[in-house]
Structures are given as structure tokens and as C-alpha cells.
Write an enzyme that holds these catalytic residues in place. Structure first.
Site, PDB file in Angstrom:
ATOM      1  N   SER A 101       0.840  -1.096   0.041  1.00 41.43           N
ATOM      2  CA  SER A 101       0.130   0.139  -0.017  1.00 41.43           C
ATOM      3  C   SER A 101       0.813   1.220  -0.081  1.00 41.43           C
ATOM      4  CB  SER A 101      -0.945  -0.119   1.276  1.00 41.43           C
ATOM      5  OG  SER A 101      -2.005   0.988   1.129  1.00 41.43           O
ATOM      6  N   ASP A 151     -10.800  -3.357  -4.995  1.00 36.54           N
ATOM      7  CA  ASP A 151     -10.126  -2.463  -3.848  1.00 36.54           C
ATOM      8  C   ASP A 151     -10.686  -1.187  -3.815  1.00 36.54           C
ATOM      9  OD1 ASP A 151      -7.998  -1.014  -2.628  1.00 36.54           O
ATOM     10  OD2 ASP A 151      -6.386  -2.280  -3.516  1.00 36.54           O
ATOM     11  N   HIS A 182      -8.415  -4.435  -0.636  1.00 33.02           N
ATOM     12  CA  HIS A 182      -6.985  -3.931  -0.331  1.00 33.02           C
ATOM     13  C   HIS A 182      -6.154  -4.782   0.515  1.00 33.02           C
ATOM     14  CE1 HIS A 182      -4.154  -0.597  -1.058  1.00 33.02           C
ATOM     15  NE2 HIS A 182      -4.018  -0.432   0.375  1.00 33.02           N
TER      16      HIS A 182
HETATM   17  C1  MLT Z   1      -1.419   5.760  -0.028  1.00 35.70           C
HETATM   18  O1  MLT Z   1      -1.708   6.960   0.421  1.00 35.70           O
HETATM   19  O2  MLT Z   1      -0.326   5.698  -0.234  1.00 35.70           O
HETATM   20  C2  MLT Z   1      -2.773   5.004  -0.705  1.00 35.70           C
HETATM   21  O3  MLT Z   1      -3.589   5.669  -0.489  1.00 35.70           O
HETATM   22  C3  MLT Z   1      -2.338   3.744   0.005  1.00 35.70           C
HETATM   23  C4  MLT Z   1      -2.718   3.766   1.500  1.00 35.70           C
HETATM   24  O4  MLT Z   1      -3.954   4.100   1.937  1.00 35.70           O
HETATM   25  O5  MLT Z   1      -1.843   4.166   2.205  1.00 35.70           O
END
Ligand code: MLT
Length: 202
Positions: A101, A151, A182
Site C-alpha cells: 500500500s 480494492d 486492499h
Molecule cells: C497512499 O496513501 O499511499 C495510498 O492511498 C495507500 C494507502 O492507503 O496508504
């Protein structure tokens, strides 16, 4: 930056872990040990705080990325990886990044936008951050990544865009599709392990 370093077996993989939002340097340890129980592990904690959650760069709401923070934090992470690797006597080329992520997103950004010799990465549920400013060759890089059609954070457009950015630069991309949103599933960890086992240990 805070980090964990665990020396593994001489022939184990070298896994560099970057957690997701709200995680820390311990979050991906179990997955890393499953990927290779003999691995040497270097795992960082993101230095940005968002309501008590650790991240690797700032955002101003879901997927509203602070690009200034992204660039500054990318530089900081590259510097940290380089200096810890030097101190531990590990060549950058030996690392396989394992990111999830937010950690996968900064990893992909660094691989695309920085002259950095790390070549291999396992990226769980990454997305394009919309930055695509470089053209230098990165065709020796090899990336496994997972995507999920349902997701709630990474849209199909955002994962397709990242895959396209990588392919445009001739990166070898292996994609595993899941239907578990996710989350990291056991099935995708197994697919990542299979991909990793096919890679040469330097
Ligand atoms: C981010 O902020 O890098 C993406 O949205 C993934 C997350 O939720 O961290």
C-alpha cells in the site's frame, strides 16, 4: 528513521520492508519470514504521522498526495537505505523491496523516479501517484505486484496507470489479481514467494 535489521542466512534473500499506512517496521515481518525463512531483513518505519498513523509521505485526504513531501521523503528513504546497506556491507542490488500500500507506492515512485540500483520488488496493492517525469533506462528491473478489482483504495485506473508506467520503461512486470479488496491474501503471498524463488540470489 527507525528500522529493524535482522541478519539471515548467507544464502537467504535480502528483503527490504516498507509497511502500509498505520503500520510500522514490524508489520510485514511475518510475511517476509514466510517469503524466505532464511532472509536478511531491513524494515523501515515511515516518518510521517497522520492521526497517529505512520506513513512514508504526507497526503491531504485519501489519494490526495502531497508531492513535495513525496519527493523529500523519497530522498530521505533512498539515503537511509544506502547508508544502512553500506554499514551492513550489503550491495543495493541484493535487496528485494517488499512493500504494501503506502510503502509499495513510495517504492514504485523511487524505482521510477530515482537513479537507484535496487532492481527487484514485491508490491502488494500499489498505485500510480501520478508522477512520471523520468526517462532513464530501468529495463533491468523486475517487479511482481498485486491488484484487486474491488480494492476500495486503489482504483483499476490507478493500478493500470502504474503498470503502464513500468511497462513504458521496459520493466518486467508480473501481476497477480485478487478479489479481496486492499487486503494482502495468503494466495498472493504464495504467488509472490513463487516469483521470488525464481529470482536469482545475488
Ligand atoms: C497512499 O496513501 O499511499 C495510498 O492511498 C495507500 C494507502 O492507503 O496508504
Amino acid at each position: 528513521m527507525q528500522y529493524i535489521f535482522e541478519k539471515g542466512n548467507l544464502h537467504g534473500k535480502k528483503l527490504l520492508l516498507l509497511h502500509g499506512t498505520g503500520g510500522d517496521e514490524t508489520s510485514l515481518l511475518e510475511i517476509a519470514r514466510y517469503l524466505d525463512e532464511e532472509a536478511t531483513i531491513l524494515s523501515f518505519r515511515g516518518t510521517v504521522q497522520e492521526s497517529g498513523m505512520n506513513r512514508f509521505f504526507k497526503r491531504n485526504g485519501l489519494n490526495q498526495f502531497d508531492l513535495e513531501s513525496l519527493e523529500a521523503e523519497s530522498d530521505r528513504l533512498v539515503q537511509m537505505i544506502t547508508s544502512v546497506s553500506e554499514e551492513k556491507g550489503i550491495a543495493l542490488e541484493e535487496w528485494v523491496i517488499v512493500g504494501y500500500s503506502n510503502g509499495a507506492n513510495i517504492a514504485a515512485h523511487i524505482l521510477l523516479e530515482r537513479h537507484f540500483t535496487i532492481k527487484q520488488a514485491i508490491l502488494f496493492h500499489p498505485m500510480s501517484l501520478g508522477v512520471d517525469t523520468q526517462e532513464f533506462p530501468i529495463s533491468t528491473k523486475n517487479i511482481w505486484l498485486s491488484v484487486s478489482e474491488n480494492d476500495p483504495i486503489v482504483s483499476k485506473e490507478a493500478s493500470d496507470q502504474l503498470i503502464q508506467q513500468l511497462k513504458n520503461r521496459q520493466v518486467a512486470v508480473t501481476i497477480t489479481a485478487t478479489d479481496s479488496g486492499h487486503q494482502i491474501t495468503m494466495d498472493e503471498i504464495k504467488q509472490a514467494k513463487k516469483w521470488l524463488n525464481e529470482r536469482q540470489t545475488l
